[in-house]
Scaffold this active site. Structure first.
Site, mmCIF file in Angstrom:
data_model
loop_
_atom_site.group_PDB
_atom_site.id
_atom_site.type_symbol
_atom_site.label_atom_id
_atom_site.label_comp_id
_atom_site.label_asym_id
_atom_site.label_seq_id
_atom_site.Cartn_x
_atom_site.Cartn_y
_atom_site.Cartn_z
ATOM 1 N N ASP A 19 -5.967 30.762 -31.431
ATOM 2 C CA ASP A 19 -4.599 30.259 -31.383
ATOM 3 C C ASP A 19 -4.242 29.527 -32.678
ATOM 4 O OD1 ASP A 19 -2.137 29.846 -30.241
ATOM 5 O OD2 ASP A 19 -2.742 28.072 -29.114
ATOM 6 N N ASN A 21 -2.092 30.918 -35.291
ATOM 7 C CA ASN A 21 -1.715 31.732 -36.442
ATOM 8 C C ASN A 21 -0.272 31.493 -36.871
ATOM 9 O OD1 ASN A 21 -4.239 32.980 -36.489
ATOM 10 N ND2 ASN A 21 -3.572 34.653 -35.162
ATOM 11 N N ARG A 23 1.747 28.899 -36.233
ATOM 12 C CA ARG A 23 1.957 27.552 -36.779
ATOM 13 C C ARG A 23 1.369 27.415 -38.180
ATOM 14 N NH1 ARG A 23 -0.300 24.437 -31.741
ATOM 15 N NH2 ARG A 23 -0.726 26.579 -31.104
ATOM 16 N N TRP A 24 0.233 28.050 -38.385
ATOM 17 C CA TRP A 24 -0.410 28.027 -39.710
ATOM 18 C C TRP A 24 0.536 28.618 -40.759
ATOM 19 C CZ3 TRP A 24 -1.987 31.650 -43.349
ATOM 20 C CH2 TRP A 24 -2.965 31.247 -44.264
ATOM 21 N N SER A 64 -2.368 38.778 -25.285
ATOM 22 C CA SER A 64 -2.381 38.581 -23.840
ATOM 23 C C SER A 64 -1.269 39.380 -23.164
ATOM 24 C CB SER A 64 -2.218 37.099 -23.511
ATOM 25 O OG SER A 64 -0.868 36.700 -23.672
ATOM 26 N N ASN A 67 1.987 37.898 -23.996
ATOM 27 C CA ASN A 67 2.491 37.941 -25.369
ATOM 28 C C ASN A 67 3.625 38.947 -25.573
ATOM 29 O OD1 ASN A 67 -0.713 37.236 -26.991
ATOM 30 N ND2 ASN A 67 0.936 35.856 -26.361
ATOM 31 N N ARG A 70 7.143 37.661 -26.572
ATOM 32 C CA ARG A 70 7.520 37.265 -27.933
ATOM 33 C C ARG A 70 8.591 38.209 -28.471
ATOM 34 N NH1 ARG A 70 1.843 35.258 -30.790
ATOM 35 N NH2 ARG A 70 1.318 33.736 -29.155
ATOM 36 N N ARG A 187 -11.267 27.164 -27.982
ATOM 37 C CA ARG A 187 -9.843 27.369 -28.226
ATOM 38 C C ARG A 187 -9.428 26.540 -29.427
ATOM 39 N NH1 ARG A 187 -4.557 28.227 -24.580
ATOM 40 N NH2 ARG A 187 -3.113 28.339 -26.318
ATOM 41 N N ARG A 193 -5.789 24.309 -22.825
ATOM 42 C CA ARG A 193 -5.639 25.128 -21.614
ATOM 43 C C ARG A 193 -6.325 26.468 -21.872
ATOM 44 N NH1 ARG A 193 -0.503 24.621 -23.887
ATOM 45 N NH2 ARG A 193 0.299 26.506 -24.887
ATOM 46 N N SER A 195 -5.249 29.517 -20.705
ATOM 47 C CA SER A 195 -4.272 30.598 -20.903
ATOM 48 C C SER A 195 -4.693 31.944 -20.324
ATOM 49 C CB SER A 195 -3.941 30.734 -22.397
ATOM 50 O OG SER A 195 -3.249 29.590 -22.850
#
Length: 241
Positions: A19, A21, A23-24, A64, A67, A70, A187, A193, A195
């Site tokens: 998790d 990517n 935000r990075w 997932s 996903n 999105r 994670r 969490r 997920s």
């Protein structure tokens, strides 16, 4: 520079929720897909580091069942990334003796991607090193529901006696039926969490939730977590005499 070998008893099966990517990338003023590409490159380093720490099985959560919510642009970009990743890495997997498997519901994936997944599994089936499992269009609840459906069909066909169904039965119908349960689930990105990831299989796994964003996660951090795992007293509900 060579990485130090693990001198404690570490996990044999590590599962990672990759998790952070998006935000990075956002932190760098770049589009989210830029982060996904960076995250895909990071997988190679982690796979190559696994033998140093005694990790025989690595399972990564790539996409997932949730996903699909999105944006269409991001989903399309991810599907393109998965196709290119498999084509690009297939020879490297064989060179590094990595066996590749995929778990998840393949029905919704496009035909070209499904074909590449089949090809990668067949191309690496002789490899005896790290077992890399990629969870693609995967959800723990969806997996259990599909397993229950297959189990019910076998009952209907007379292949399975309902009275004989126990805790050993359902796992044989899961996507992961050829894999051991994970010992350690990691994670990244600061979220605490699971997920919908490996719900049945991780019942007794140790968990590590990190603030590190996935594109910044590497071999050194994997080694630290494996060493930390080796220091834990895992009793599985029992007590020492």
């Amino acid at each position: 520079m060579a990485r130090p070998m693990l001198d404690t008893i570490g996990p044999k099966h590590v599962a990672i929720i990759m998790d952070g990517n998006g935000r990075w990338a956002t932190m760098r003023g770049r589009p989210r897909l830029f982060g996904h590409h960076a995250g895909a490159r990071r997988v190679r380093e982690v796979v190559e580091a696994c033998p140093d720490f005694g990790v025989k099985y690595l399972t990564i959560f790539a996409f997932s069942t949730e996903n699909w919510k999105r944006t269409q642009v991001e989903v399309a970009g991810l599907m393109s990334l998965f196709r290119r990743y498999i084509m690009k890495e297939m020879q490297a997997f064989v060179k590094d003796n990595v066996r590749v498997r995929f778990i998840g519901d393949r029905v919704r994936l496009d035909a070209k991607l499904r074909g590449l997944m089949d090809e990668a599994e067949d191309f690496t089936k002789h490899c005896t090193g790290v077992n890399l499992t990629i969870a693609l269009n995967y959800g723990g609840r969806d997996e259990v529901a599909r397993a229950a459906q297959r189990l019910a069909f076998d009952v209907k066909e007379g292949k399975l006696d309902p009275a004989e169904i126990d805790l050993e039965t359902l796992p044989r119908y899961l996507d992961t039926h050829v894999l051991p349960d994970p010992d350690l689930v990691i994670r990244t990105s600061g979220e605490a969490r699971i997920s919908n990831f490996l719900l049945w299989q991780s019942a007794y796994a140790e968990y590590e939730f990190l603030d590190t964003l996935w594109p910044d996660f590497g071999a050194e951090e994997l080694g630290r977590l494996c060493a930390k795992f080796g220091e834990r007293d895992r009793r599985f509900g029992a007590v020492k005499a």
